[in-house]
Design an enzyme around this catalytic site. Structure first.
Site, PDB file in Angstrom:
ATOM      1  N   GLU A 115      -5.750  40.685 -28.905  1.00  0.00           N
ATOM      2  CA  GLU A 115      -5.990  40.611 -27.461  1.00  0.00           C
ATOM      3  C   GLU A 115      -7.458  40.320 -27.169  1.00  0.00           C
ATOM      4  O   GLU A 115      -7.792  39.632 -26.215  1.00  0.00           O
ATOM      5  CB  GLU A 115      -5.489  41.874 -26.749  1.00  0.00           C
ATOM      6  CG  GLU A 115      -6.131  43.173 -27.139  1.00  0.00           C
ATOM      7  CD  GLU A 115      -5.465  43.849 -28.329  1.00  0.00           C
ATOM      8  OE1 GLU A 115      -5.005  43.144 -29.246  1.00  0.00           O
ATOM      9  OE2 GLU A 115      -5.441  45.095 -28.363  1.00  0.00           O
ATOM     10  N   CYS A 147     -10.137  47.360 -26.493  1.00  0.00           N
ATOM     11  CA  CYS A 147      -9.724  46.174 -25.726  1.00  0.00           C
ATOM     12  C   CYS A 147      -9.390  46.556 -24.279  1.00  0.00           C
ATOM     13  O   CYS A 147      -9.613  45.763 -23.365  1.00  0.00           O
ATOM     14  CB  CYS A 147      -8.565  45.463 -26.415  1.00  0.00           C
ATOM     15  SG  CYS A 147      -9.074  44.731 -27.988  1.00  0.00           S
ATOM     16  N   CYS A 178      -9.307  42.161 -32.813  1.00  0.00           N
ATOM     17  CA  CYS A 178      -7.929  42.322 -32.334  1.00  0.00           C
ATOM     18  C   CYS A 178      -7.419  41.023 -31.715  1.00  0.00           C
ATOM     19  O   CYS A 178      -8.207  40.217 -31.195  1.00  0.00           O
ATOM     20  CB  CYS A 178      -7.863  43.381 -31.245  1.00  0.00           C
ATOM     21  SG  CYS A 178      -8.119  45.041 -31.821  1.00  0.00           S
TER      22      CYS A 178
HETATM   23  N1  THU Z   1      -4.736  45.216 -33.899  1.00  0.00           N
HETATM   24  C1  THU Z   1      -4.687  44.308 -32.861  1.00  0.00           C
HETATM   25  O1  THU Z   1      -4.858  43.099 -33.079  1.00  0.00           O
HETATM   26  N2  THU Z   1      -4.472  44.787 -31.598  1.00  0.00           N
HETATM   27  C2  THU Z   1      -4.261  46.097 -31.275  1.00  0.00           C
HETATM   28  O2  THU Z   1      -4.133  46.444 -30.111  1.00  0.00           O
HETATM   29  C3  THU Z   1      -4.173  47.106 -32.347  1.00  0.00           C
HETATM   30  C4  THU Z   1      -4.568  46.642 -33.708  1.00  0.00           C
HETATM   31  C5  THU Z   1      -4.948  44.705 -35.258  1.00  0.00           C
HETATM   32  C6  THU Z   1      -6.275  45.072 -35.876  1.00  0.00           C
HETATM   33  C7  THU Z   1      -5.971  44.982 -37.359  1.00  0.00           C
HETATM   34  O3  THU Z   1      -6.134  43.642 -37.792  1.00  0.00           O
HETATM   35  C8  THU Z   1      -4.481  45.319 -37.462  1.00  0.00           C
HETATM   36  O4  THU Z   1      -3.982  45.243 -36.138  1.00  0.00           O
HETATM   37  C9  THU Z   1      -4.183  46.675 -38.059  1.00  0.00           C
HETATM   38  O5  THU Z   1      -4.841  47.675 -37.406  1.00  0.00           O
END
Ligand code: THU
Length: 126
Positions: free
Chosen positions: A55, A89, A53
């Site tokens: 974050e 996260c 992710c």
């Molecule tokens: N994702 C994030 O980077 N942060 C979040 O809080 C939710 C989801 C990303 C993970 C994945 O690469 C994409 O969003 C789709 O789920």
């Protein structure tokens, strides 16, 4: 803390996202208590569970630079929509130090609304 800079840096980090599977670019920016900022973007992988992710990468970036004093966190995606950090996260942030419950998460802008991490992760187990 410069709110506009936080938003701008999260938006810029989003540009670097590597999202060949979801095509869902996410950027994150963390404002540290010392006035500096750290960024992160999501990075996907064909072994889906290895996806990181935005974050989480910002947190890794922060710790790599030897800091863990978070003031405010912003997660943002395409169209400028603000996202709440995912459950994993939230847990990762909550374990950073004893004041982590007070970390502010930006919920909306330009009308600025924030929520505390302890409100996003109530009845924490530890
Ligand atoms: N994702 C994030 O980077 N942060 C979040 O809080 C939710 C989801 C990303 C993970 C994945 O690469 C994409 O969003 C789709 O789920």
């Amino acid at each position: 803390m410069d709110q506009n800079k936080l938003i701008d840096l999260a938006w810029k980090a989003r540009e670097n996202a590597y999202v060949p599977y979801s095509h869902f670019k996410v950027g994150a920016c963390i404002a540290l208590k010392d006035g500096t900022f750290v960024q992160g973007c999501n990075i996907e992988n064909a072994a889906y569970g290895s996806t990181m992710c935005a974050e989480r990468n910002a947190i890794a970036n922060m710790i790599t630079h030897k800091d863990n004093k978070i003031e405010k966190v912003l997660v943002i995606t395409t169209n400028g929509r603000v996202l709440f950090p995912c459950g994993s996260c939230r847990e990762l942030m909550m374990q950073l130090d004893e004041s982590a419950a007070q970390i502010e998460i930006l919920m909306s802008y330009p009308k600025v609304k924030t929520i505390l991490l302890k409100e996003l992760l109530p009845n924490w187990w530890a």
